[in-house]
Design a protein around this motif. Structure first.
Motif: not given
Length: 546
Positions: A311-317, A370-375
């Motif tokens: 889910l973190k990758v989907r949110k990041a994208l 924020a996206a980089k952090k989630l990835v």
């Protein structure tokens, strides 16, 4: 949520009851996201002023079938809307009215009874009966047919002839959507005798189509054109054809299609490429009109076993996407960022609920940090994600490049896999065509004015659930909504599904845009919105001047 009817990208459909806003908003002029052009959404073009002998309509691809049970994309349904009809009918202003059934009754939550219209003639002159209705609906349910609409009948235990002009559906559990979908492909009626005689050739260039619409299939020259001829015994005087012959041509190249519009070799066409809008508007050869839409352009996850299973990758994208710039590049600036997978226009069934249930959703956030952090937190840095792209429509390539750039900016290795137009369409009907793909650009849209229709395709095991996403909370909430006959209460329950979908992101929303049609100077009368996929739009087209 029919995905892609190939796209030129599915846009915002359940769009409006006549007085509500479509897509981004309304029937008043709008300023598109990111400084695009103003546009006004209206359900109809000016009425025809006289008859025509013929007109030529441009499709952006040749239909892969004219079999009503297999038609699951814009080109086949654009043709079939004029040839075949359903038990109920979706109107240009996104209402549902009687069609081949004059009425329906729900004597109990698990029974639907349809009273058929008497005296309706098929194109071969035979009269429609309950036997034709039973055969047509049962064929959708037969696994041998391979209909993408089969799941619409998931709770149907029996389809029975209960009178010469009466058909009864008996259900294993309440299913409000099933009745609404009798206004779309699932409710299409064909001659039982024709189905039996045509066999495997039905709906192909070799076989016949024999329905009840205002036009009959005349010729299909594969690779060249399809022609329809006026059905002289058509039952509905309000939709008696104003034109004798309709000719469809297939032009895949967007520039060539634009030239056909400007040269007059094509009198009109739906799904106008956004990149050509400026040229068409300034060319002086016709008008680009914007209509109601229920579709939103989305990224559908096809494989949850890879990086996007996190889910973190989907949110990041999602956070990495600059939607306003995507709208500028892909939609000519005409559109707005999508707040949810099902568009605003899909909330037309209970328009009084739209403001509270959709408009209050937060705007999508663009936050690369924020996206980089989630990835990084997900451990997905450097992981490959394969996204399908195609020359089918310029928007697809534009969006694909934007997603690739956004993904790479946050540490994901987004690889683009180009597939030919026909193979791109296959992604939505053939699970094998999805092998090796993680994402596809699509538009999810409603065929009816109920947002619950979109969210049904995210149920566990549904045909339209392309990535086989499964969430028990979602499935339970769906059943609860689908058992509620009151539209306003059902809208509240559908909002729960919307919330789960936004939390879990099995589909990543991109943007919404209005439906578009080009009409050359000599024609008018066409509906402008996505209802054209079932409404007999060609019947209302005639001469623009007396």
């Amino acid at each position: 949520m029919r995905m892609s009817r190939t796209i030129a990208l599915l846009v915002c459909t359940a769009a409006l009851a006549a007085t509500t806003g479509a897509c981004s908003g309304a029937t008043t002029p709008r300023h598109a996201a990111g400084g695009g052009a103003d546009f006004k959404v209206t359900p109809l073009s000016p009425p025809a002023q006289g008859p025509l002998k013929s007109f030529t309509w441009s499709l952006y691809a040749e239909p892969y079938t004219l079999d009503y049970a297999l038609a699951y994309d814009y080109p086949p349904n654009t043709v079939l809307a004029n040839v075949c009809e359903q038990l109920l009918r979706v109107t240009p202003d996104m209402r549902i009215e009687p069609g081949l059934a004059v009425k329906y009754d729900r004597p109990d939550p698990r029974t639907l009874v349809y009273t058929l219209r008497p005296g309706v003639k098929f194109h071969d002159g035979t009269t429609m009966t309950a036997d034709d209705v039973v055969a047509s609906l049962a064929r959708q349910m037969d696994p041998k047919t391979g209909s993408p609409w089969g799941s619409a009948f998931k709770y149907v235990d029996a389809v029975e002839k209960t009178g010469p002009l009466e058909v009864t559906l008996r259900l294993s559990k309440p299913d409000v959507l099933l009745n609404e979908l009798m206004a779309a492909s699932p409710g299409t009626i064909e001659s039982a005798a024709t189905l039996a005689a045509a066999g495997k050739d039905y709906g192909t260039p070799k076989g016949k189509v024999n329905c009840t619409g205002p036009y009959a299939l005349d010729t299909w020259t594969q690779g060249a054109e399809i022609t329809l001829k006026k059905h002289g015994a058509y039952w509905d005087p309000k939709l008696a054809p104003k034109t004798d012959t309709v000719r469809f041509t297939f032009i895949e190249d967007p520039a060539a299609r634009t030239n056909a519009f400007l040269s007059g070799t094509a009198d009109g066409g739906y799904m106008v490429a956004p990149a050509s809008i400026g040229q068409l508007r300034s060319g002086g050869k016709g008008t680009v009109l914007f209509g109601p839409n229920t579709a939103a352009s989305n990224l559908a996850v096809l494989d949850f076993r890879g990086p996007l299973g996190n889910l973190k990758v989907r949110k990041a994208l999602s956070l990495a996407l600059d939607r306003k710039n995507i709208i500028k590049a892909a939609a000519g600036g005409i559109g707005v960022p999508a707040k949810a997978p099902a568009a605003r226009g899909a909330w037309a069934l209970a328009p009084e609920k739209t403001a509270a249930l959709y408009d209050t959703l937060p705007e999508p956030v663009h936050d690369v940090a924020a996206a980089k952090k989630l990835v990084q937190e997900s451990g997905a840095t450097g992981r490959r994600i394969t996204l399908a792209t195609s020359t089918l429509a310029p928007e697809i390539s534009v969006v694909a490049n934007a997603v690739q750039a956004a993904g790479r900016e946050i540490g994901l290795d987004v690889e683009l896999k180009s597939v030919p137009p026909e193979a791109y369409s296959s992604i939505f009907v053939d699970p094998e065509a999805r092998a090796g793909l993680d994402l596809v650009i699509t538009n999810g849209y409603d065929n009816t004015p109920d947002p619950l229709e979109f969210y049904q395709y995210l149920r566990t095991g549904d045909f339209g659930n392309y990535g086989n996403w499964s969430d028990s909370e979602f499935d339970i909430a769906f059943d609860r909504a689908n058992a509620e006959p009151d539209p306003a209460v059902r809208a509240e329950r559908t909002a729960v599904l919307q919330g789960i979908a936004m939390r879990e992101l099995p589909v990543i929303p991109l943007y919404e845009a209005p439906y578009m049609v080009f009409l050359g100077k000599r024609v008018t009368g066409a509906p402008t919105g996505i209802a054209q996929l079932y409404y007999p739009w060609a019947a209302t087209i005639g001469a623009a001047a007396r």
